[in-house]
Design an enzyme around this catalytic site. Sequence first.
Site, PDB file in Angstrom:
ATOM      1  N   GLU A 124       0.819  -1.223   0.000  1.00 38.31           N
ATOM      2  CA  GLU A 124       0.000   0.000   0.000  1.00 38.31           C
ATOM      3  C   GLU A 124       0.842   1.257   0.000  1.00 38.31           C
ATOM      4  OE1 GLU A 124      -3.253  -1.847   3.139  1.00 38.31           O
ATOM      5  OE2 GLU A 124      -1.892  -0.280   3.761  1.00 38.31           O
ATOM      6  N   CYS A 137       3.171   8.360   2.165  1.00 40.56           N
ATOM      7  CA  CYS A 137       3.595   7.332   3.108  1.00 40.56           C
ATOM      8  C   CYS A 137       3.913   6.071   2.295  1.00 40.56           C
ATOM      9  CB  CYS A 137       2.456   7.105   4.102  1.00 40.56           C
ATOM     10  SG  CYS A 137       2.845   5.892   5.338  1.00 40.56           S
ATOM     11  N   CYS A 144       4.948  -7.574   7.430  1.00 45.08           N
ATOM     12  CA  CYS A 144       5.955  -7.126   8.395  1.00 45.08           C
ATOM     13  C   CYS A 144       6.204  -8.243   9.389  1.00 45.08           C
ATOM     14  CB  CYS A 144       5.474  -5.876   9.123  1.00 45.08           C
ATOM     15  SG  CYS A 144       6.755  -5.128  10.137  1.00 45.08           S
ATOM     16  N   CYS A 148       3.767  -5.548  15.781  1.00 44.55           N
ATOM     17  CA  CYS A 148       3.358  -4.534  16.752  1.00 44.55           C
ATOM     18  C   CYS A 148       1.862  -4.723  16.999  1.00 44.55           C
ATOM     19  CB  CYS A 148       3.660  -3.128  16.230  1.00 44.55           C
ATOM     20  SG  CYS A 148       5.411  -2.864  15.942  1.00 44.55           S
ATOM     21  N   CYS A 151      -0.912  -2.545  15.402  1.00 46.12           N
ATOM     22  CA  CYS A 151      -0.795  -2.265  13.969  1.00 46.12           C
ATOM     23  C   CYS A 151      -1.385  -3.399  13.156  1.00 46.12           C
ATOM     24  CB  CYS A 151       0.680  -2.087  13.619  1.00 46.12           C
ATOM     25  SG  CYS A 151       1.004  -2.153  11.856  1.00 46.12           S
ATOM     26  N   GLY A 220       5.810  -2.432   6.752  1.00 46.37           N
ATOM     27  CA  GLY A 220       7.164  -2.949   6.888  1.00 46.37           C
ATOM     28  C   GLY A 220       8.078  -2.102   7.747  1.00 46.37           C
ATOM     29  N   GLU A 221       9.189  -2.709   8.142  1.00 48.27           N
ATOM     30  CA  GLU A 221      10.228  -2.022   8.922  1.00 48.27           C
ATOM     31  C   GLU A 221      11.365  -1.687   7.952  1.00 48.27           C
ATOM     32  OE1 GLU A 221      11.225  -0.782  12.123  1.00 48.27           O
ATOM     33  OE2 GLU A 221      12.909  -0.335  10.800  1.00 48.27           O
ATOM     34  N   SER A 274       9.023   4.784  16.399  1.00 51.19           N
ATOM     35  CA  SER A 274       7.738   4.348  16.959  1.00 51.19           C
ATOM     36  C   SER A 274       7.973   3.980  18.420  1.00 51.19           C
ATOM     37  CB  SER A 274       7.231   3.113  16.216  1.00 51.19           C
ATOM     38  OG  SER A 274       7.024   3.410  14.871  1.00 51.19           O
ATOM     39  N   CYS A 396      -2.358   1.998   8.218  1.00 55.10           N
ATOM     40  CA  CYS A 396      -1.469   1.013   7.612  1.00 55.10           C
ATOM     41  C   CYS A 396      -2.034  -0.414   7.645  1.00 55.10           C
ATOM     42  CB  CYS A 396      -0.178   1.094   8.409  1.00 55.10           C
ATOM     43  SG  CYS A 396       1.047  -0.060   8.009  1.00 55.10           S
TER      44      CYS A 396
HETATM   45  S1  SF4 Z   1       4.341  -2.136   9.897  1.00 56.78           S
HETATM   46 FE1  SF4 Z   1       5.450  -0.898  11.443  1.00 56.78          FE
HETATM   47  S2  SF4 Z   1       4.014  -0.681  13.162  1.00 56.78           S
HETATM   48 FE2  SF4 Z   1       3.258  -2.344  11.842  1.00 56.78          FE
HETATM   49  S3  SF4 Z   1       4.080  -4.249  12.757  1.00 56.78           S
HETATM   50 FE3  SF4 Z   1       5.541  -3.560  11.185  1.00 56.78          FE
HETATM   51  S4  SF4 Z   1       7.032  -2.281  12.279  1.00 56.78           S
HETATM   52 FE4  SF4 Z   1       5.241  -2.522  13.620  1.00 56.78          FE
END
Ligand code: SF4
Length: 423
Positions: A124, A137, A144, A148, A151, A220-221, A274, A396
Site C-alpha cells: 500500500e 507514506c 511485516c 506490533c 498495527c 514494513g520495517e 515508533s 497502515c
Molecule cells: S508495519 Fe510498522 S508498526 Fe506495523 S508491525 Fe511492522 S514495524 Fe510494527
Amino acid sequence: MQTAANPLMPIPGAIDPVPVPRAVTPREDGRVDLLGLARDQIRAVLESAGLEPKQAKLRAKQLFHWLYHRGETDFEKMTDLAKPLRGWMAERFIVGRPQVVEAQVSSDGTRKWLLRSDDGQDYEMVFIPDADRGTLCVSSQVGCTLNCRFCHTGTMRLVRNLTPGEIVGQVMLARDALGEWPKGNMGGSMASTIEDEDDDAPQYTADGRMLTNIVMMGMGEPLYNFDHVRDALKVVMDGDGLALSKRRVTLSTSGVVPMMARAGEEIGVNLAVSLHAVTKDVRDELVPLNRKYGIEELLQACADYPGANNARRITFEYVMIKNKNDSDADAHELVRLLRQFRLPAKVNLIPFNPWPGTDYECSTPERIRRFSDIVFEGGISAPVRTPRGRDIMAACGQLKSASEKKSRAELDRLAAEKQAALG
Ligand code: SF4
C-alpha cells in the site's frame, strides 16, 4: 542471498526478512525494467546491452533525467535521443510502474492505493495532503515481521522485502496520479541536446507541487530492508531526478538499534521512532522488538543519530491507547526520558485507529489533550495528529486486508456459482 554487505539479521517474528538480492527485476519478455535504477546501474544495463561505455554514460544521464525528472515511460517521447536509439531501447527495456489494484480518495483528500508487484504481491501507499505540504507514506516490505500489537500490518506475515524499483515506483506512481510531472521544454543543460522538442510547450516549473514530503512509514520495517531502502531513497533525493531534499524525507523505525547509525550516515534523512510506550512491560507488549532492543538502548541510539539537532528534531510516534499508555504518569515519564537523553525531540500523538479484531480502544479526546499538555509543559512539542482518511481505512495495512477479504468473498461467490451450475 546473504552477503557480507547485507547480513541477514536474526530478528524476532514468525519469518525472517527475505532479502531480494536483485536490483533488476527479470521479466518474462526479457526486457529490463529501468524503474528504480540509479544512474550507474542504468549505464551498466546499457553497456551489457551493447552500447559503448562513453555512449552508455551519456545515455544513462539522459535516461535518468527522463525517468525521474520528467516521469516519462515511453521511449518514443524521449526527444533528445535519436529515433533509431529510441526503438533500440524500447526493444530491450521498459520503464514500469507498480500495478494499481485499488485507488481510493477519502472525503478529507487522503488518497490510498493498493499496489501489486510483478510477482503478485500487494502493498500500500497513502498520500496525505495538508495546507502547506503533501506527504506520501511509502511501504518498504510486503507485510511485516514485527507484530506490533496496535498495527494491522503486524497481523500479516512478511512476504518479502520490496525492491528499490518497487519503493521508488510508489513515488513515481503518486506523481503520475497527482499530475505532477513537468511538461514542455526541459531547458537547462539538457536543452542543447534536444532534437525535436515542441517549442510552444510551456516551460517546466518545479513550484507548487503537491507531493513535497516522503515518510517511510507504510507497511514494513525499513531498517530490515536497509540496502533497498537506502538505494531507493538515494534515487528519490538525486538532484537530477525527483530531487526531494533529505530534509523532506523521514525514515520511521520501530527501533532496530544496530542499523540506526548507518541510516544516519548512509541515507541522512530525518528519523522518526515508533516509541508508543515508556515502560518495559507496555512497550514489550505494543512493540515486541522492545524485548530485543530496550527503551534506554533505543533512546541512546537516537541521541547518537548523526545529524540530529534542534533544527532537525527526532520525531517520536506515540499511539494513544485507552488505559494502556495514556496516563499522566506515562506523560511525565516520557518527558523525563527525552530529557535524560537530551534528545532534540518532537512527539506526535496519534489517536489509535481501531481495526476489526483489535483488543485496543482509542484514548478519549480529553485524555489525549491532557497527555499532550503535560508533554508541552515539559518543554517538548507534542501535537495531536488528526486522524486522516478513516472513511477509506487509511491506517497502515487496512486496505490490503480489506481486499483480501473481498477476494475471499469473491472466491466463495464463485464456488457457490460453480456448485449451482453443477447442481
Ligand atoms: S508495519 Fe510498522 S508498526 Fe506495523 S508491525 Fe511492522 S514495524 Fe510494527
